[in-house]
Design a protein around this motif. Sequence first.
Motif, PDB file in Angstrom:
ATOM      1  N   PRO A 425       2.944  15.727   0.742  1.00 52.57           N
ATOM      2  CA  PRO A 425       4.142  16.230   0.053  1.00 52.57           C
ATOM      3  C   PRO A 425       3.854  17.016  -1.221  1.00 52.57           C
ATOM      4  O   PRO A 425       4.707  17.786  -1.677  1.00 52.57           O
ATOM      5  CB  PRO A 425       4.921  14.942  -0.268  1.00 52.57           C
ATOM      6  CG  PRO A 425       4.476  13.956   0.759  1.00 52.57           C
ATOM      7  CD  PRO A 425       3.009  14.265   0.943  1.00 52.57           C
ATOM      8  N   PHE A 426       2.665  16.842  -1.811  1.00 46.22           N
ATOM      9  CA  PHE A 426       2.331  17.557  -3.045  1.00 46.22           C
ATOM     10  C   PHE A 426       1.644  18.901  -2.762  1.00 46.22           C
ATOM     11  O   PHE A 426       1.690  19.810  -3.591  1.00 46.22           O
ATOM     12  CB  PHE A 426       1.391  16.714  -3.919  1.00 46.22           C
ATOM     13  CG  PHE A 426       1.867  15.314  -4.182  1.00 46.22           C
ATOM     14  CD1 PHE A 426       3.211  15.029  -4.341  1.00 46.22           C
ATOM     15  CD2 PHE A 426       0.955  14.269  -4.280  1.00 46.22           C
ATOM     16  CE1 PHE A 426       3.653  13.735  -4.592  1.00 46.22           C
ATOM     17  CE2 PHE A 426       1.380  12.975  -4.530  1.00 46.22           C
ATOM     18  CZ  PHE A 426       2.733  12.697  -4.681  1.00 46.22           C
ATOM     19  N   MET A 427       1.002  19.001  -1.618  1.00 46.65           N
ATOM     20  CA  MET A 427       0.115  20.146  -1.371  1.00 46.65           C
ATOM     21  C   MET A 427       0.815  21.497  -1.268  1.00 46.65           C
ATOM     22  O   MET A 427       0.265  22.504  -1.732  1.00 46.65           O
ATOM     23  CB  MET A 427      -0.739  19.876  -0.135  1.00 46.65           C
ATOM     24  CG  MET A 427      -1.721  18.735  -0.337  1.00 46.65           C
ATOM     25  SD  MET A 427      -2.758  18.451   1.117  1.00 46.65           S
ATOM     26  CE  MET A 427      -3.421  16.823   0.745  1.00 46.65           C
ATOM     27  N   PRO A 428       2.016  21.602  -0.662  1.00 50.84           N
ATOM     28  CA  PRO A 428       2.643  22.930  -0.605  1.00 50.84           C
ATOM     29  C   PRO A 428       2.864  23.554  -1.972  1.00 50.84           C
ATOM     30  O   PRO A 428       2.762  24.777  -2.133  1.00 50.84           O
ATOM     31  CB  PRO A 428       3.974  22.657   0.102  1.00 50.84           C
ATOM     32  CG  PRO A 428       3.763  21.397   0.866  1.00 50.84           C
ATOM     33  CD  PRO A 428       2.819  20.587   0.041  1.00 50.84           C
ATOM     34  N   TRP A 429       3.142  22.732  -2.961  1.00 51.44           N
ATOM     35  CA  TRP A 429       3.401  23.264  -4.297  1.00 51.44           C
ATOM     36  C   TRP A 429       2.109  23.733  -4.951  1.00 51.44           C
ATOM     37  O   TRP A 429       2.106  24.715  -5.712  1.00 51.44           O
ATOM     38  CB  TRP A 429       4.109  22.204  -5.141  1.00 51.44           C
ATOM     39  CG  TRP A 429       5.278  21.655  -4.375  1.00 51.44           C
ATOM     40  CD1 TRP A 429       5.367  20.450  -3.750  1.00 51.44           C
ATOM     41  CD2 TRP A 429       6.499  22.348  -4.062  1.00 51.44           C
ATOM     42  NE1 TRP A 429       6.567  20.333  -3.087  1.00 51.44           N
ATOM     43  CE2 TRP A 429       7.281  21.483  -3.269  1.00 51.44           C
ATOM     44  CE3 TRP A 429       7.011  23.604  -4.403  1.00 51.44           C
ATOM     45  CZ2 TRP A 429       8.548  21.844  -2.793  1.00 51.44           C
ATOM     46  CZ3 TRP A 429       8.271  23.966  -3.926  1.00 51.44           C
ATOM     47  CH2 TRP A 429       9.012  23.088  -3.138  1.00 51.44           C
ATOM     48  N   LEU A 430       0.996  23.077  -4.640  1.00 48.19           N
ATOM     49  CA  LEU A 430      -0.308  23.567  -5.086  1.00 48.19           C
ATOM     50  C   LEU A 430      -0.662  24.882  -4.400  1.00 48.19           C
ATOM     51  O   LEU A 430      -1.252  25.775  -5.010  1.00 48.19           O
ATOM     52  CB  LEU A 430      -1.387  22.527  -4.780  1.00 48.19           C
ATOM     53  CG  LEU A 430      -1.407  21.276  -5.656  1.00 48.19           C
ATOM     54  CD1 LEU A 430      -2.355  20.251  -5.054  1.00 48.19           C
ATOM     55  CD2 LEU A 430      -1.827  21.607  -7.074  1.00 48.19           C
TER      56      LEU A 430
END
Length: 464
Positions: A425-430
């Motif tokens: 869930p955090f990776m797309p924003w990175l």
Amino acid sequence: MTDRATHPDHHRADGWRPLLSRLLPWVGLAAAVGVVVWAFWWPGHSGEQVYPRAPRNASDREVPPLHGLWEPKWWGPGTAPAVLLALLAWRYAARVADRLSWRTLLLTSYAVGLGWLCSLALVDGSEGLTRQLGNPYEYLVTAREVTDVPALLDTWQSRMPLYSDGAFPTHVAGHPPAALLFFVGLVRVGLGGDLAASVVVVLVAASTAPAVMVALRALDAEGTARRAAPFLVLAPTAVFAAVSGDAVFAALGAWGIACLALGATAARRGPALAWSALAGLLLGTVVMMSYGLPLLGVVAVAVLLAARSWLPLPVAAASALVVVLGFAAAGWAWWDYYPVLVDRYEEGIAKDRPEDYWRWANLALLFLSAGPLVGAGVAHLLATTREGLRRHRAPLLLAAAGVLMVAAADASGMSKAEVERIWLPFMPWLLVSCALLPERWRRWGLALQLLTALVVQHLFYTVW
């Protein structure tokens, strides 16, 4: 008044900024690759037992830090379509993303992402889609046994300890009940078979990239959304998302953030309130799916800062509380169960995972799952000028939020191993940071991302 062109301090600043902008992506990429190499090398060199998986048998060829096995496969049913899709994407993705109409781009992104997820999973044949959800440690087996949801919630706490009677399997015990109830719902509507549930997971997971793109466009960053599309759609995350419940959490969280962005930028009050309420319902549901996902509040705040609007905050917060307090009224209060989770976590294999290793190995897994180019993208953020902040305010804030979420999750000590899926869930924003890299980086950087996905999928048996 001092003439900027003749002031020596400005000469020095202008001279250093281009050099810093050129250098930092290389430093970030080298750091990402270095952490990955170290994480694979250290356990064998030091002899330290780091246990990414519970020991099963002596023939297992574990490859820390991955939660998987060394099992090279040079060809599988999904190899040809995956390689073909990678080649076409490397050649045409940036051009197509720039030229398509917005709606067509979203539909194309969804279709290509779905193809990428499925082709990589099918490198292992049909079991590449079905083996994990059919695993007794996962949700689906337990979901098939649920006949009474209120009774399930009433007995939840007694079944969380590892050695209790009727103890929940690892993933059920390690998540709030909405994760299990998602699969209970699939069972109730006749989609509870391994393959049927896997297809649903893949269909939901493929919508994550379009959701992030919608959020960016709502925040007046359509250009960045178009440049980010290839990196979001074709990320190595697909190796771990196609068969993982965490991919569902990632998609619902991304759509919650997209709705919040639409609410924060809507021209009329009615739609703004409606989008904000929907955002809260989605984000509240995600919080009840994974204990770590209150961290998505960081990217929610970034959205409101980018939009310069706090109007959605009370509405979104209230509707999120409706979900959380609804579960509490049904007998399942998040704040009561989190301490029980910590005990269960320390009872299991986590106690055998040394924190000094996993603090860094987690980052290695991040660079394998999100791709090593994220190291370059995040490092490049440090070279942002005041003009760059003005022009790319929203994507910079979203990418920075991704960094903060990962840092907090890593520092918590509750993420030791398995973050190749837990942090989905955090990776797309990175990955948004990759769109801010210079053009010369983006073309070959996409090739590096595609190659990473193909290599990981073909060399390792990943259980997600």
